[in-house]
Motif scaffolding. Structure first.
Motif, PDB file in Angstrom:
ATOM      1  N   SER A  40       0.779  -1.087  -0.018  1.00 29.36           N
ATOM      2  CA  SER A  40       0.117   0.038  -0.085  1.00 29.36           C
ATOM      3  C   SER A  40       0.849   1.255  -0.207  1.00 29.36           C
ATOM      4  O   SER A  40       0.342   2.427  -0.063  1.00 29.36           O
ATOM      5  N   SER A  84      -5.173   1.248   3.332  1.00 33.44           N
ATOM      6  CA  SER A  84      -4.565  -0.024   2.378  1.00 33.44           C
ATOM      7  C   SER A  84      -5.213   0.087   1.059  1.00 33.44           C
ATOM      8  O   SER A  84      -6.313   0.741   0.715  1.00 33.44           O
ATOM      9  N   GLY A  85      -4.598  -0.533  -0.052  1.00 31.50           N
ATOM     10  CA  GLY A  85      -4.900  -0.503  -1.256  1.00 31.50           C
ATOM     11  C   GLY A  85      -3.762  -0.574  -2.151  1.00 31.50           C
ATOM     12  O   GLY A  85      -2.567   0.294  -1.915  1.00 31.50           O
ATOM     13  N   ASN A 110      -8.607   0.818  -4.664  1.00 30.86           N
ATOM     14  CA  ASN A 110      -8.981  -0.413  -4.703  1.00 30.86           C
ATOM     15  C   ASN A 110      -9.392  -0.568  -6.120  1.00 30.86           C
ATOM     16  O   ASN A 110      -8.972   0.084  -6.989  1.00 30.86           O
ATOM     17  N   SER A 111      -9.931  -1.706  -6.372  1.00 35.36           N
ATOM     18  CA  SER A 111      -9.932  -2.280  -7.700  1.00 35.36           C
ATOM     19  C   SER A 111     -10.709  -1.525  -8.803  1.00 35.36           C
ATOM     20  O   SER A 111     -10.284  -1.206  -9.696  1.00 35.36           O
ATOM     21  N   SER A 166      -4.071  -0.411  -5.857  1.00 35.09           N
ATOM     22  CA  SER A 166      -3.998   0.147  -7.383  1.00 35.09           C
ATOM     23  C   SER A 166      -3.890   1.305  -7.536  1.00 35.09           C
ATOM     24  O   SER A 166      -4.030   2.394  -6.848  1.00 35.09           O
ATOM     25  N   ARG A 181      -2.820   4.308  -3.762  1.00 34.29           N
ATOM     26  CA  ARG A 181      -3.523   3.438  -2.883  1.00 34.29           C
ATOM     27  C   ARG A 181      -4.850   3.108  -3.033  1.00 34.29           C
ATOM     28  O   ARG A 181      -5.962   3.351  -2.292  1.00 34.29           O
ATOM     29  N   SER A 206     -12.040   4.062  -3.609  1.00 35.22           N
ATOM     30  CA  SER A 206     -11.529   4.611  -2.526  1.00 35.22           C
ATOM     31  C   SER A 206      -9.851   4.575  -2.877  1.00 35.22           C
ATOM     32  O   SER A 206      -9.414   4.070  -3.912  1.00 35.22           O
ATOM     33  N   GLY A 207      -9.118   5.570  -2.040  1.00 42.87           N
ATOM     34  CA  GLY A 207      -7.822   5.922  -2.319  1.00 42.87           C
ATOM     35  C   GLY A 207      -7.592   7.296  -2.250  1.00 42.87           C
ATOM     36  O   GLY A 207      -8.211   7.850  -1.567  1.00 42.87           O
ATOM     37  N   SER A 226     -15.056   4.818  -0.185  1.00 40.14           N
ATOM     38  CA  SER A 226     -16.573   4.426  -0.700  1.00 40.14           C
ATOM     39  C   SER A 226     -17.201   5.465  -1.750  1.00 40.14           C
ATOM     40  O   SER A 226     -18.385   5.792  -1.591  1.00 40.14           O
TER      41      SER A 226
END
Length: 306
Positions: free
Chosen positions: A54, A147-148, A77-78, A150, A75, A82-83, A100
């Motif tokens: 991350s 966390s993340g 998500n797919s 992508s 960071r 989020s990030g 989200s």
């Protein structure tokens, strides 16, 4: 440590290749740059491969810009709901935490994006930073997204926007980063690009010639060296004076001979006349006398008769 780069130097296409996932919208390659299309609305793109951790960064060059939202993610998500997003809207750079689908501004830097700007976002632990052209413009502590893995891009779908030279890579946790000087190595040219360059001093070293060059040569004077004759040549000869040498006679010749003078030499008489001698005739000159068989008394030669 994972990394991913793309310079988009390939033929125009709506297929970006296996390195990308088009989360939303229609992205394409146009003139060796990444285009978000022109349908309007906000669209999202992410690298197909995740980072190893991350703690990583993502950056992109803003090749062409307009007063519309566009920027770079890390960071995420797919589906990049989020990030952390570092984006420009035509008047300022803003750092967002996104949870989200809810965007929260956590820092900003007042400046419009300009063609050629390199936008970079970095997340290491809870320290989140935004850079423009290698200069840190925002640094905040935020733990909204823990966390993340992508990294990618978010942009308004506008024909006036173009991206170039995307890069994402893991960052070792706990390392304090300062503004860095970027060193680029020469890359093989797979497409074509145009950019306004500042004046620079270039020092070039002679390189070995690995291809071929053509140049117009001035007229030169040829110098030829006589070579050994390995074949035969022919040429017309002028009339020459004939010189003949007597050759030995290997056949026969005939000629008309003139009248010859005969010389006779008297030969001694080796045998005297006698029995058994029938006739003796004297040659030229001679008498009319002819001696026959011996007789008694013997013949007496007198004065020749006529």
């Amino acid at each position: 440590m994972a990394s991913f780069t793309d310079d988009f130097n390939r033929l125009d296409s709506t297929d970006l290749g296996p390195g990308w996932v088009q989360v939303s919208g229609f992205w394409s390659i146009a003139s060796s740059r990444l285009s978000p299309g022109s349908d309007g609305g906000t669209i999202i793109l992410r690298a197909a491969g995740p980072m190893d951790s991350s703690d990583h960064s993502a950056q992109v060059t803003i090749a062409a810009t307009t007063a519309a939202s566009h920027g770079v993610w890390c960071r995420g998500n797919s589906n990049i709901s989020s990030g952390y997003l570092w984006r420009n809207d035509g008047s300022e750079w803003t750092l967002f935490s996104v949870v989200s689908g809810t965007f929260t501004s956590i820092g900003s830097y007042a400046a419009a994006a300009a063609p050629g700007d390199v936008a970079k976002v970095q997340a290491v632990g809870s320290t989140i930073k935004g850079f423009v052209n290698g200069v840190e413009r925002v640094s905040v502590v935020n733990s909204a997204v823990a966390s993340g893995t992508s990294a990618g891009l978010r942009s308004t779908s506008s024909a006036a926007i173009r991206f170039d030279d995307f890069a994402a890579a893991d960052v070792t946790a706990g390392v304090a980063l300062t503004a860095a000087t970027e060193t680029d190595g020469a890359q093989a040219l797979a497409g074509s690009k145009a950019a306004v360059l500042g004046a620079s001093l270039e020092a070039g070293a002679a390189q070995p010639l690995v291809g071929a060059k053509a140049v117009t040569l001035p007229t030169v004077t040829a110098v030829e060296t006589a070579q050994a004759l390995t074949a035969s040549t022919s040429r017309g000869l002028s009339a020459a004076a004939t010189s003949e040498t007597a050759q030995p006679l290997t056949g026969t010749k005939t000629t008309v001979l003139g009248v010859a003078v005969e010389t006779s030499t008297a030969r001694p008489l080796a045998v005297a006349g006698g029995d058994g001698i029938d006739t003796v005739t004297a040659g030229t000159p001679h008498s009319l006398w002819t001696a026959g068989r011996s007789r008694a008394p013997a013949w007496t030669a007198g004065t020749p008769r006529t």
